[in-house]
Design an enzyme around this catalytic site. Structure first.
Site, PDB file in Angstrom:
ATOM      1  N   HIS A   1       0.854  -1.190   0.000  1.00  9.00           N
ATOM      2  CA  HIS A   1       0.000   0.000   0.000  1.00  9.00           C
ATOM      3  C   HIS A   1       0.885   1.234   0.000  1.00  9.00           C
ATOM      4  O   HIS A   1       1.846   1.312   0.760  1.00  9.00           O
ATOM      5  CB  HIS A   1      -0.894   0.027   1.245  1.00  9.00           C
ATOM      6  CG  HIS A   1      -1.686   1.293   1.359  1.00  9.00           C
ATOM      7  ND1 HIS A   1      -2.859   1.499   0.667  1.00  9.00           N
ATOM      8  CD2 HIS A   1      -1.456   2.438   2.033  1.00  9.00           C
ATOM      9  CE1 HIS A   1      -3.315   2.703   0.935  1.00  9.00           C
ATOM     10  NE2 HIS A   1      -2.483   3.295   1.763  1.00  9.00           N
TER      11      HIS A   1
ATOM     12  N   ASP B   1     -15.412   2.774   6.312  1.00  8.69           N
ATOM     13  CA  ASP B   1     -14.363   3.740   5.976  1.00  8.69           C
ATOM     14  C   ASP B   1     -14.844   4.716   4.907  1.00  8.69           C
ATOM     15  O   ASP B   1     -14.595   5.915   5.000  1.00  8.69           O
ATOM     16  CB  ASP B   1     -13.090   3.029   5.508  1.00  8.69           C
ATOM     17  CG  ASP B   1     -12.049   4.060   5.097  1.00  8.69           C
ATOM     18  OD1 ASP B   1     -11.655   4.861   5.967  1.00  8.69           O
ATOM     19  OD2 ASP B   1     -11.667   4.102   3.916  1.00  8.69           O
TER      20      ASP B   1
ATOM     21  N   ARG C   1     -15.231  12.874   7.341  1.00 11.07           N
ATOM     22  CA  ARG C   1     -14.004  13.539   7.816  1.00 11.07           C
ATOM     23  C   ARG C   1     -13.601  14.663   6.870  1.00 11.07           C
ATOM     24  O   ARG C   1     -13.126  15.706   7.288  1.00 11.07           O
ATOM     25  CB  ARG C   1     -12.867  12.509   7.913  1.00 11.07           C
ATOM     26  CG  ARG C   1     -13.004  11.563   9.097  1.00 11.07           C
ATOM     27  CD  ARG C   1     -12.096  10.367   8.941  1.00 11.07           C
ATOM     28  NE  ARG C   1     -10.702  10.737   8.829  1.00 11.07           N
ATOM     29  CZ  ARG C   1      -9.770  10.026   8.178  1.00 11.07           C
ATOM     30  NH1 ARG C   1     -10.101   8.883   7.600  1.00 11.07           N
ATOM     31  NH2 ARG C   1      -8.542  10.434   8.108  1.00 11.07           N
TER      32      ARG C   1
ATOM     33  N   SER D   1      -8.253   4.022   8.868  1.00  7.98           N
ATOM     34  CA  SER D   1      -8.836   4.064   7.527  1.00  7.98           C
ATOM     35  C   SER D   1      -8.025   3.201   6.562  1.00  7.98           C
ATOM     36  O   SER D   1      -8.564   2.343   5.850  1.00  7.98           O
ATOM     37  CB  SER D   1      -8.877   5.523   7.069  1.00  7.98           C
ATOM     38  OG  SER D   1      -9.083   5.623   5.697  1.00  7.98           O
TER      39      SER D   1
ATOM     40  N   LYS E   1      -8.920  -1.267   5.357  1.00  8.24           N
ATOM     41  CA  LYS E   1      -9.089  -1.760   3.987  1.00  8.24           C
ATOM     42  C   LYS E   1      -8.105  -2.884   3.688  1.00  8.24           C
ATOM     43  O   LYS E   1      -8.415  -3.853   3.001  1.00  8.24           O
ATOM     44  CB  LYS E   1      -8.917  -0.602   2.990  1.00  8.24           C
ATOM     45  CG  LYS E   1     -10.108   0.356   3.029  1.00  8.24           C
ATOM     46  CD  LYS E   1      -9.896   1.597   2.204  1.00  8.24           C
ATOM     47  CE  LYS E   1      -9.001   2.580   2.883  1.00  8.24           C
ATOM     48  NZ  LYS E   1      -9.056   3.964   2.452  1.00  8.24           N
TER      49      LYS E   1
HETATM   50  N1  URA Z   1      -5.814   7.338   2.772  1.00  8.33           N
HETATM   51  C1  URA Z   1      -6.848   6.642   3.297  1.00  8.33           C
HETATM   52  O1  URA Z   1      -7.232   5.609   2.773  1.00  8.33           O
HETATM   53  N2  URA Z   1      -7.449   7.125   4.403  1.00  8.33           N
HETATM   54  C2  URA Z   1      -7.058   8.262   5.029  1.00  8.33           C
HETATM   55  O2  URA Z   1      -7.636   8.629   6.038  1.00  8.33           O
HETATM   56  C3  URA Z   1      -5.983   8.959   4.467  1.00  8.33           C
HETATM   57  C4  URA Z   1      -5.362   8.488   3.337  1.00  8.33           C
END
Ligand code: URA
Length: 441
Positions: free
Chosen positions: A82, A161, A168, A183, A187
């Site tokens: 990631h 999320d 947010r 967050s 995932k």
């Molecule tokens: N990337 C994400 O997936 N979530 C965040 O809160 C910030 C960057």
């Protein structure tokens, strides 16, 4: 359980229990808790923070809010990567085929770009016909058949999320480390990875603007991974200048192909070799690829001998993409206008600000301002120099690719302003600033 009590508890600086966090996530996801109460809790978390335990519970609750992928029928150890997002970051296009060429299956779901950050799916869609939307069955079949699949989400991963991120975004609570970490990691956990390599970037073109913030976020994410029973390693990497030379969808695909064929920008190549090595290290679980030097040589060889490129080509074909564009990148979408900027004086490159290049690329139409906007695959910026390079007056600094004269006019001053030349020699920027693994509790 009453939401108002949960808000009050966090407002007053107390740690929430696993049940309270689970209650919030479950009832917010299904619509029982209104946005105004969720916003209040997010703001309380923003100011009061969360303990490591709370952050782990939040991550797990968010991960379990939707489908949890189980890829154990494909491989007994799923390895994923990631990136926290950057400018010119086409690493996934190179690293996945490279790791697959070493015999490690990789089945990855990527995202689209938003704001100045590019997205892997948008880059792949530069290749005519490439299907980023696959069914779960297709995803699994391709992973089994080719050991490599790269697409968008096949089901609803961590829907909490998606909902929370949107909230947010409009309540000024994005920059909270526990919220960002939960967050991202929710995932990854939902996507079924056993081992995860996180590429956490800092700099003008990154989500984190200081190395300290990037380090704190990386540490938090590897700790969450460890507490959730996953192997996680985080690389702290540079995003003060674009990664590689190309920024923009088709331009980046072309650069990825060059790198997969053994060429490409040296910084991009080194970056990809490091991420791939860390993925193999996790996938080997201390039994395979123990000899670091030998493994690194093997990875370099897979780029040089075309095996990584062959994997990429096979993946594109299997997902419906036009492989003629892979074999001959001149067939990829091309912009109508190309304008090159030249150094007005000699000197040393002191800055090639990633953010400005990204803003230019956005102005050209390569990215999207808001979710759902279309992107122009052909446009973007190619920088020809990196920080630390010496240039003579008249040397090329960057070429801007545009599909309209108005966007070209908007982008040119931004690209020009990205460069700072100094009289004194400048040092190249480091690629990495450290590797972070989990700390014991
Ligand atoms: N990337 C994400 O997936 N979530 C965040 O809160 C910030 C960057």
């Amino acid at each position: 359980m009453r939401m108002v009590d949960i808000i009050e508890k966090k407002r007053d600086g107390h740690a929430l229990t696993e049940q309270e966090i689970a209650h919030f996530i479950q009832h917010y996801t299904n619509g029982d808790i209104p946005d105004y109460q969720a916003s209040a809790l997010l703001m309380a978390i923003y100011f009061r923070g969360m303990t490591r335990d709370e952050t782990v519970q939040l991550t797990l609750a968010m991960a379990h809010s939707g489908m949890m992928m189980d890829l154990s029928d494909i491989t007994d150890y799923v390895v994923d990567k990631h990136s926290s997002g950057g400018v010119g970051d086409k690493t996934t296009l190179i690293v996945l085929p490279l790791v697959a060429a070493c015999g490690v299956p990789v089945a990855k779901m990527s995202g689209r770009g938003l704001g100045f950050t590019g997205g892997t799916l948008d880059k792949l869609e530069s290749i005519a016909g490439y299907r980023v939307s696959l069914s779960d069955a297709e995803f699994r079949a391709l992973a089994k058949q080719h050991g490599l699949v790269l697409c968008g989400q096949t089901g609803e991963l961590a829907p909490a999320d998606g909902k929370l991120y949107a909230l947010r975004d409009v309540t000024a609570t994005v920059p909270s480390l526990p919220l960002i970490a939960a967050s991202i990691m929710s995932k990854k956990l939902a996507a079924g990875a056993n081992g995860i390599v996180l590429d956490v970037k800092w700099g003008s073109g990154a989500f984190m603007h200081t190395l300290e913030d990037a380090r704190a976020l990386a540490q938090l994410m590897v700790n969450i991974g460890a507490d959730a029973g996953r192997d996680v390693v985080a690389l702290l990497s540079d995003m003060n200048q674009p990664l590689g030379y190309a920024v923009g969808n088709a331009l980046e695909v072309q650069e990825a192909i060059e790198t997969l064929q053994g060429g490409g920008a040296p910084d991009l190549r080194e970056h990809c070799l490091e991420v791939a090595w860390q993925m193999l290290r996790l996938a080997g679980r201390g039994k395979q690829w123990q000899d670091e030097d030998e493994t690194r040589r093997m990875l370099a060889a897979k780029l040089a001998n075309g095996e990584a490129f062959d994997r990429f080509r096979t993946m594109v074909e299997a997902q419906g993409g036009d492989v003629r564009m892979v074999d001959n990148p001149a067939l990829l979408p091309q912009a109508q206008h190309a304008h090159t900027l030249y150094a007005e004086r000699g000197g040393h490159v002191a800055a090639c600000e990633a953010l400005r290049v990204a803003q230019a690329s956005l102005a050209l139409g390569a990215g999207r301002e808001k979710k759902g906007d279309p992107v122009d695959h052909a446009v973007g910026v190619v920088v020809h120099v990196k920080v630390g390079d010496k240039v003579q007056q008249g040397d090329r600094l960057a070429t801007v690719y545009a599909n309209s004269t108005s966007s070209l006019e908007e982008a040119l001053p931004l690209v020009k302003a990205a460069f700072t030349l100094s009289d004194a020699p400048t040092a190249p920027l480091p690629l990495f600033y450290g590797v972070i693994e989990a700390t014991a509790r």
